[in-house]
Design an enzyme around this catalytic site. Structure first.
Site, short mmCIF file in Angstrom:
data_model
loop_
_atom_site.label_atom_id
_atom_site.label_comp_id
_atom_site.label_asym_id
_atom_site.label_seq_id
_atom_site.Cartn_x
_atom_site.Cartn_y
_atom_site.Cartn_z
N GLU A 1 31.37 -17.23 11.46
CA GLU A 1 32.64 -16.50 11.50
C GLU A 1 32.59 -15.48 12.62
OE1 GLU A 1 32.70 -14.99 7.52
OE2 GLU A 1 33.00 -17.03 6.76
N HIS B 1 12.53 -5.73 8.70
CA HIS B 1 12.47 -5.50 7.25
C HIS B 1 11.18 -6.02 6.61
CE1 HIS B 1 17.13 -5.29 7.57
NE2 HIS B 1 16.56 -4.12 7.84
N GLN C 1 16.04 -9.65 10.97
CA GLN C 1 16.27 -8.80 9.80
C GLN C 1 15.84 -9.54 8.54
OE1 GLN C 1 20.42 -6.79 10.47
NE2 GLN C 1 20.36 -8.66 11.69
N SER D 1 26.01 -10.43 11.57
CA SER D 1 27.17 -9.71 12.07
C SER D 1 26.73 -8.39 12.70
CB SER D 1 28.18 -9.48 10.95
OG SER D 1 27.53 -8.91 9.85
#
Ligand SMILES: [Zn+2]
Length: 250
Positions: free
Chosen positions: A214, A119, A101, A188
């Site tokens: 995370e 992208h 991305q 994520s």
């Protein structure tokens, strides 16, 4: 962590088709802040005003104030150990394609040859009017960079309001449906179409290895092995573990 590294290395060696999905997190260690973060571009420039295709068509000079900053940050960034490690995984036959991305060209600079860019890529500029394409490098002194037809050039990145390139969509879903393993790195995976790839690969019981600083919505749902760490630390260890095994397997 060593036990998980060994397990992940084994998955990558056994898989006949492995793809990776990457996002902003992998380039943070190269000095490119996530556009959405507090230090990122969107904290200074409202994307609705600076990053839509309509904004570019209406006032390309204004949008170039944001693009110049993006170009400065991206232009001086170098691939980090996660990028070069993924290049090595490809060379070793343990990674078949990177779906990213990011628009920073750092996977290619890090040695990956099979890269699908959702992208686009900021290393080239195109003219929306006559279609001529230029290297961003060659136009760095011009503000804003102009085509020989005198129109303002647009970087070949996907602006909000523009469609993900058809080829990238089709190819990534083809690969995902035959993948036996998916490496999720620094994303994520909440933005479409990246958010649907993990469930596509999971349909054929592919293994998902996730490396993120995370936990994400993937961690407790589809991820098989989770590394809560930076990709620049984990990927070189995976490369080393695979090298070692290949050595001992003869
Ligand atoms: Zn032109």
């Amino acid at each position: 962590m060593q036990k998980s590294i060994d397990e992940a290395a084994r998955i990558l060696m056994d898989s006949r088709m492995t793809i990776a999905l990457t996002g902003a997190g992998i380039s943070v260690e190269s000095g490119i802040p996530d556009f959405r973060s507090a230090e990122g571009l969107w904290a200074t420039y409202d994307p609705a005003e600076y990053a839509t295709i309509q904004a570019f068509r209406n006032d390309p000079e204004k949008v170039w104030r944001m693009l110049r900053e993006m170009d400065e940050v991206v232009g001086r960034a170098k691939p980090n150990e996660a990028h070069t490690g993924m290049g090595e995984l490809e060379q070793m036959g343990c990674l078949h394609c990177v779906i990213t991305q990011n628009v920073d060209n750092l996977h290619q600079a890090g040695g990956s040859r099979e890269v699908i860019e959702y992208h686009g890529n900021s290393s080239t500029l195109s003219c929306l009017w006559c279609g001529k394409q230029y290297r961003t490098e060659a136009k760095r002194g011009e503000i804003p960079p102009l085509c020989e037809c005198q129109k303002v050039l647009k970087p070949d990145v996907i602006f909000f309001g523009e469609a993900i390139p058809e080829y990238a969509m089709r190819r990534s879903f083809e690969l995902a449906s035959s993948a036996e393993a998916l490496l999720v790195v620094g994303t994520s995976a909440v933005v479409s179409p990246a958010n649907t790839l993990p469930s596509v690969v999971k349909r054929n019981r592919a293994k998902i290895i996730e490396i993120n600083k995370e936990r994400t919505h993937l961690t407790d749902t589809v991820t098989d092995i989770f590394f809560e760490a930076s990709a620049g630390k984990v990927i070189p260890q995976l490369v080393a573990a695979i090298r070692e095994r290949k050595g001992s397997d003869g």
